[in-house]
Design a protein around this motif. Structure first.
Motif, PDB file in Angstrom:
ATOM      1  N   ILE A 316       0.865  -1.182   0.000  1.00  0.00           N
ATOM      2  CA  ILE A 316       0.000   0.000   0.000  1.00  0.00           C
ATOM      3  C   ILE A 316       0.899   1.228   0.000  1.00  0.00           C
ATOM      4  N   ALA A 317       0.935   1.925  -1.107  1.00  0.00           N
ATOM      5  CA  ALA A 317       1.773   3.123  -1.244  1.00  0.00           C
ATOM      6  C   ALA A 317       0.913   4.365  -1.120  1.00  0.00           C
ATOM      7  N   THR A 318       1.310   5.255  -0.223  1.00  0.00           N
ATOM      8  CA  THR A 318       0.593   6.520  -0.026  1.00  0.00           C
ATOM      9  C   THR A 318       1.389   7.646  -0.669  1.00  0.00           C
ATOM     10  N   LEU A 319       0.749   8.353  -1.570  1.00  0.00           N
ATOM     11  CA  LEU A 319       1.421   9.436  -2.292  1.00  0.00           C
ATOM     12  C   LEU A 319       1.138  10.783  -1.633  1.00  0.00           C
ATOM     13  N   LYS A 320       2.156  11.638  -1.649  1.00  0.00           N
ATOM     14  CA  LYS A 320       2.014  13.016  -1.201  1.00  0.00           C
ATOM     15  C   LYS A 320       2.808  13.894  -2.153  1.00  0.00           C
ATOM     16  N   ASP A 321       2.126  14.841  -2.765  1.00  0.00           N
ATOM     17  CA  ASP A 321       2.762  15.720  -3.759  1.00  0.00           C
ATOM     18  C   ASP A 321       3.419  14.915  -4.873  1.00  0.00           C
ATOM     19  N   GLY A 322       2.765  13.809  -5.235  1.00  0.00           N
ATOM     20  CA  GLY A 322       3.230  13.027  -6.368  1.00  0.00           C
ATOM     21  C   GLY A 322       4.342  12.042  -6.078  1.00  0.00           C
ATOM     22  N   THR A 323       4.835  11.986  -4.832  1.00  0.00           N
ATOM     23  CA  THR A 323       5.885  11.037  -4.475  1.00  0.00           C
ATOM     24  C   THR A 323       5.389  10.106  -3.372  1.00  0.00           C
ATOM     25  N   VAL A 324       6.044   8.955  -3.232  1.00  0.00           N
ATOM     26  CA  VAL A 324       5.642   7.979  -2.228  1.00  0.00           C
ATOM     27  C   VAL A 324       6.077   8.464  -0.846  1.00  0.00           C
ATOM     28  N   ALA A 325       5.097   8.755   0.027  1.00  0.00           N
ATOM     29  CA  ALA A 325       5.399   9.242   1.376  1.00  0.00           C
ATOM     30  C   ALA A 325       5.675   8.092   2.322  1.00  0.00           C
ATOM     31  N   ASN A 326       4.895   7.014   2.205  1.00  0.00           N
ATOM     32  CA  ASN A 326       5.167   5.824   3.009  1.00  0.00           C
ATOM     33  C   ASN A 326       4.548   4.612   2.332  1.00  0.00           C
ATOM     34  N   ALA A 327       4.982   3.445   2.769  1.00  0.00           N
ATOM     35  CA  ALA A 327       4.483   2.192   2.211  1.00  0.00           C
ATOM     36  C   ALA A 327       4.255   1.218   3.349  1.00  0.00           C
ATOM     37  N   ALA A 328       3.206   0.426   3.228  1.00  0.00           N
ATOM     38  CA  ALA A 328       2.883  -0.553   4.261  1.00  0.00           C
ATOM     39  C   ALA A 328       2.726  -1.931   3.626  1.00  0.00           C
ATOM     40  N   VAL A 329       3.116  -2.964   4.377  1.00  0.00           N
ATOM     41  CA  VAL A 329       2.956  -4.342   3.925  1.00  0.00           C
ATOM     42  C   VAL A 329       2.396  -5.173   5.074  1.00  0.00           C
ATOM     43  N   LEU A 330       1.822  -6.310   4.739  1.00  0.00           N
ATOM     44  CA  LEU A 330       1.338  -7.245   5.746  1.00  0.00           C
ATOM     45  C   LEU A 330       2.258  -8.456   5.756  1.00  0.00           C
ATOM     46  N   ARG A 331       2.804  -8.765   6.918  1.00  0.00           N
ATOM     47  CA  ARG A 331       3.662  -9.937   7.100  1.00  0.00           C
ATOM     48  C   ARG A 331       3.120 -10.781   8.256  1.00  0.00           C
ATOM     49  N   THR A 332       3.688 -11.929   8.441  1.00  0.00           N
ATOM     50  CA  THR A 332       3.411 -12.764   9.610  1.00  0.00           C
ATOM     51  C   THR A 332       4.739 -13.307  10.123  1.00  0.00           C
TER      52      THR A 332
END
Length: 343
Positions: A316-332
């Motif tokens: 899940i990539a969250t964009l801010k001002d056209g760039t990737v601000a943060n990314a989240a993944v699901l792991r176990t």
């Protein structure tokens, strides 16, 4: 020496407290894992880069951070202990280990653990299930590449761009030509070289075994990797485990893009967590091999399914001002044993 052996994501390794390790840390770890030996028969390693890994953890003195985590890749056939990369899969078990060892006090229900990743100087936040103040490893979360289900471990990464190379695109280009192959040299948590599978005369759906058996392909990938290393500010990478070499093709199972990754000399059965983040980010560039193939949803929060040989990894990539601000993944993660290792 006490340790916890744990599966983290699609990797497996030993988790140690920094204060428990002897002065000859590297010598101890080589002995513990059984390297150098192709079978690692005299140690705990699994004769595969994905199962020859170590996490070293300590309480952090940094403001707003709970623990410091150092990842070490233990080479199998050579007496090398490398801190030249991060590992987002082993990271999936670091929060649980910290709670188990009393470095972080568990909350009732869920505990957020802020982790400083020493290899790259970045921070990740892992959410660990802690009903009744104890780590829970059982649950219904499923990730490709791992049989069965476990408790979910959501991990959010922020400010990972250029963590190893100094910039998201260390050459300043979304596309460079190396050995007549168009490449994106990118680092959003993991240095990667991203190329079209078709540039190597393959489809991109081959099995890892097929690709490893292709000597022409492997020689070409290594020639590109050795030239890409200095271009990515990584220096001479002959004896380094970065950059990762990822060949991309059009998605064939409803995802954003399909991948085959050499890490760097063995073809990954899946894809690394931070490698997936770097590939997802490359899909969002205006140009480059991945961007030209990727199916990207609209909106500032984009769910990108990165396909790999044993399934997919969602980023899940969250964009801010056209760039990737943060990314989240699901792991176990799953604790395999807690005890003492003898060397």
């Amino acid at each position: 020496m006490r340790c916890i052996w744990m599966r983290g994501g699609t990797s497996k390794g030993g988790y140690f407290l920094a204060d428990d390790l002897p002065e000859d840390r590297d010598g101890f770890l080589l002995r513990a894992l059984g390297s150098p030996d192709p079978r690692q028969i005299d140690g705990m390693g699994g004769a595969d880069p994905l199962t020859s890994k170590v996490a070293i953890v300590k309480r952090s003195e940094r403001p707003g951070v709970d623990i410091d985590y150092l990842f070490l890749q233990i080479f199998i056939n050579e007496p090398i202990v490398s801190d030249g990369q991060n590992c987002g899969n082993i990271l999936a078990g670091v929060g649980q280990f910290a709670i188990e060892r009393g470095l972080v006090k568990a909350s009732s229900g869920q505990t957020e653990v802020r982790i400083f990743m020493e290899n790259t100087g970045q921070i990740a936040t892992a959410k660990v299930e802690t009903p009744d103040g104890r780590v829970n490893y059982s649950g219904e979360a499923r990730i490709d590449g791992v049989p069965g289900t476990s408790a979910p471990v959501p991990i959010t990464f922020a400010d990972t761009a250029g963590s190893s190379c100094g910039a998201l695109l260390p050459t300043g280009n979304a596309q460079d030509l190396i050995e007549d192959v168009e490449c994106t040299l990118i680092d959003n948590g993991m240095p990667c070289v991203i190329m079209l599978a078709s540039a190597f005369g393959i489809v991109g759906t081959e099995t890892p075994e097929e690709l490893e058996g292709n000597s022409v392909l492997r020689e070409k990938l290594e020639a590109i990797r050795l030239k890409a290393g200095p271009m990515m500010n990584l220096g001479d990478v002959v004896k380094k485990s970065v950059p990762k070499m990822t060949m991309v093709s059009a998605a064939n199972a409803g995802g954003a893009i399909s991948t085959r990754t050499f890490i760097p000399h063995k073809c990954h059965d899946a894809i690394g967590v931070l490698g997936a983040v770097s590939v997802a980010t490359a899909c969002l560039l205006p140009e480059g091999p991945a961007a030209n193939l990727a199916i990207v949803p609209d909106g500032n929060e984009k769910l990108l399914s990165i396909e790999h040989p044993t399934g997919e990894m969602s980023v899940i990539a969250t964009l801010k001002d056209g760039t990737v601000a943060n990314a989240a993944v699901l792991r176990t993660a799953r604790k395999l044993f807690d005890g003492f290792i003898f060397v």
